[in-house]
Design an enzyme around this catalytic site. Structure first.
Site, mmCIF file in Angstrom:
data_model
loop_
_atom_site.group_PDB
_atom_site.id
_atom_site.type_symbol
_atom_site.label_atom_id
_atom_site.label_comp_id
_atom_site.label_asym_id
_atom_site.label_seq_id
_atom_site.Cartn_x
_atom_site.Cartn_y
_atom_site.Cartn_z
ATOM 1 N N ASP A 44 -4.428 7.116 -5.424
ATOM 2 C CA ASP A 44 -4.337 7.256 -6.876
ATOM 3 C C ASP A 44 -3.757 5.984 -7.500
ATOM 4 O O ASP A 44 -3.601 5.883 -8.718
ATOM 5 C CB ASP A 44 -3.580 8.525 -7.297
ATOM 6 C CG ASP A 44 -2.168 8.565 -6.784
ATOM 7 O OD1 ASP A 44 -1.757 7.619 -6.078
ATOM 8 O OD2 ASP A 44 -1.444 9.539 -7.079
ATOM 9 N N SER A 45 -3.491 4.985 -6.633
ATOM 10 C CA SER A 45 -3.208 3.625 -7.127
ATOM 11 C C SER A 45 -4.415 3.117 -7.900
ATOM 12 O O SER A 45 -4.342 2.100 -8.601
ATOM 13 C CB SER A 45 -2.883 2.688 -5.961
ATOM 14 O OG SER A 45 -3.831 2.831 -4.926
ATOM 15 N N GLU A 179 6.676 5.431 2.621
ATOM 16 C CA GLU A 179 6.634 4.315 1.668
ATOM 17 C C GLU A 179 8.022 3.824 1.303
ATOM 18 O O GLU A 179 8.894 4.601 0.891
ATOM 19 C CB GLU A 179 5.863 4.732 0.397
ATOM 20 C CG GLU A 179 5.823 3.601 -0.638
ATOM 21 C CD GLU A 179 4.756 3.741 -1.704
ATOM 22 O OE1 GLU A 179 3.951 4.685 -1.655
ATOM 23 O OE2 GLU A 179 4.735 2.865 -2.597
HETATM 24 O O1 KIV Z 1 -2.185 5.477 -3.974
HETATM 25 C C1 KIV Z 1 -2.074 4.740 -2.991
HETATM 26 O O2 KIV Z 1 -2.705 3.677 -2.893
HETATM 27 C C2 KIV Z 1 -1.186 5.162 -1.920
HETATM 28 C C3 KIV Z 1 -0.851 4.146 -0.872
HETATM 29 C C4 KIV Z 1 0.140 3.200 -1.388
HETATM 30 C C5 KIV Z 1 -0.406 4.772 0.381
HETATM 31 O O3 KIV Z 1 -0.703 6.244 -1.935
#
Ligand code: KIV
Length: 271
Positions: A44-45, A179
């Protein structure tokens, strides 16, 4: 054939490091898959690095599903995991199974990822009972974070994160993202859990590593946490290419004969 959860679990036993990277569209996912990433995550990044939003909480099911479908179409070898958006399970836990199934059935994903929150044991249990493969996420959890900082630096906080990781394993997750926690804490979790740990800013002892692709490729510079290693600066390379294109367009050098079509002269005269 795509990697299976069983294969990812075996990698931990065999001491083989797991490579996970994020993708949000077809061409990127294809490159990662052909380069043999073990897991492709539709993170969701997406919100930050592809949609220009300032919080991952701001993407919902429509955006995540749309991008998950594009990624899934490209991936032939890696395991495909989709991040469940905040609204799909944290605000409405009762809808989590229905939403997760959409990622599996409509977007052809293999698993979903959820972040730790107060009801996540219940939600994970429901998802696992519905035969959905789940990856957990502890430490810094961007969907609910107020301030970006390392988590688990004190013994009290570290113990909480270790307990959350164990909870995810007990509820049936097949892997867990750690994380932004001290390497020592990640080492303890990695040793105590049977399921693989995949670190991002969690040091070298994890069973695997993940980075946001836009970060390690130098395509996103609005935020640069210490744990990101930039392997190439694609922004600079794209900028150079745009400059070359602009110069050639403005001077009439592009398009040249090699990049143009011609017509038979007799046909041309008939026009
Ligand atoms: O949303 C994302 O890209 C993530 C990663 C940082 C693990 O959750």
């Amino acid at each position: 054939m795509r990697n299976t959860v069983t294969k990812i679990l075996r990698m931990k036993k065999a001491n083989k490091k797991i490579v996970m990277l994020t993708a949000y569209d077809y061409p990127f996912a294809r490159i990662l898959d052909e380069a043999q990433a073990d897991i492709v995550l539709i993170g969701d990044s997406l919100a930050n690095v592809a949609l220009g939003l300032d919080a991952t909480k701001k993407v919902g099911m429509p955006e995540m599903l749309h991008h998950a479908k594009a990624v899934s179409r490209a991936v032939k070898n890696a395991l495909v995991v989709a991040d469940m958006p905040y609204s799909a399970y944290q605000t409405k836990p009762n809808e989590s199974v229905k939403n997760a199934k959409r990622f599996i059935r409509e977007a052809n994903c293999d698993a979903v990822k959820i972040e730790w929150f107060k009801d996540c044991a219940k939600v994970t249990g429901k998802l696992v009972k519905a035969k959905i493969k789940v990856m957990g996420h502890v430490g810094l959890t961007p969907q609910t974070v107020k301030k970006f900082k390392v988590r688990g630096s004190s013994a009290i906080e570290a113990k909480k994160i270790i307990a959350q990781a164990k909870m995810f394993e007990d509820e049936g997750c097949f892997a867990i993202v750690l994380e932004c926690i001290p390497g020592e804490v990640a080492k303890i979790i990695t040793k105590e859990l049977r399921i693989p740990t995949i670190g991002i800013g969690a040091g070298k002892y994890c069973d695997g590593q993940v980075l946001v692709s836009q970060d390690f490729l130098g395509l996103f510079d609005r935020f640069h946490p210490r744990f990101v290693k930039q392997y190439v600066n694609l922004s600079a390379q794209i900028n150079q290419a745009v400059n070359s294109f602009s110069r050639e367009v403005r001077t009439g050098k592009f398009p040249d004969a090699k990049h143009s079509y011609t017509m038979d002269e007799r046909e041309l005269k008939k026009i």
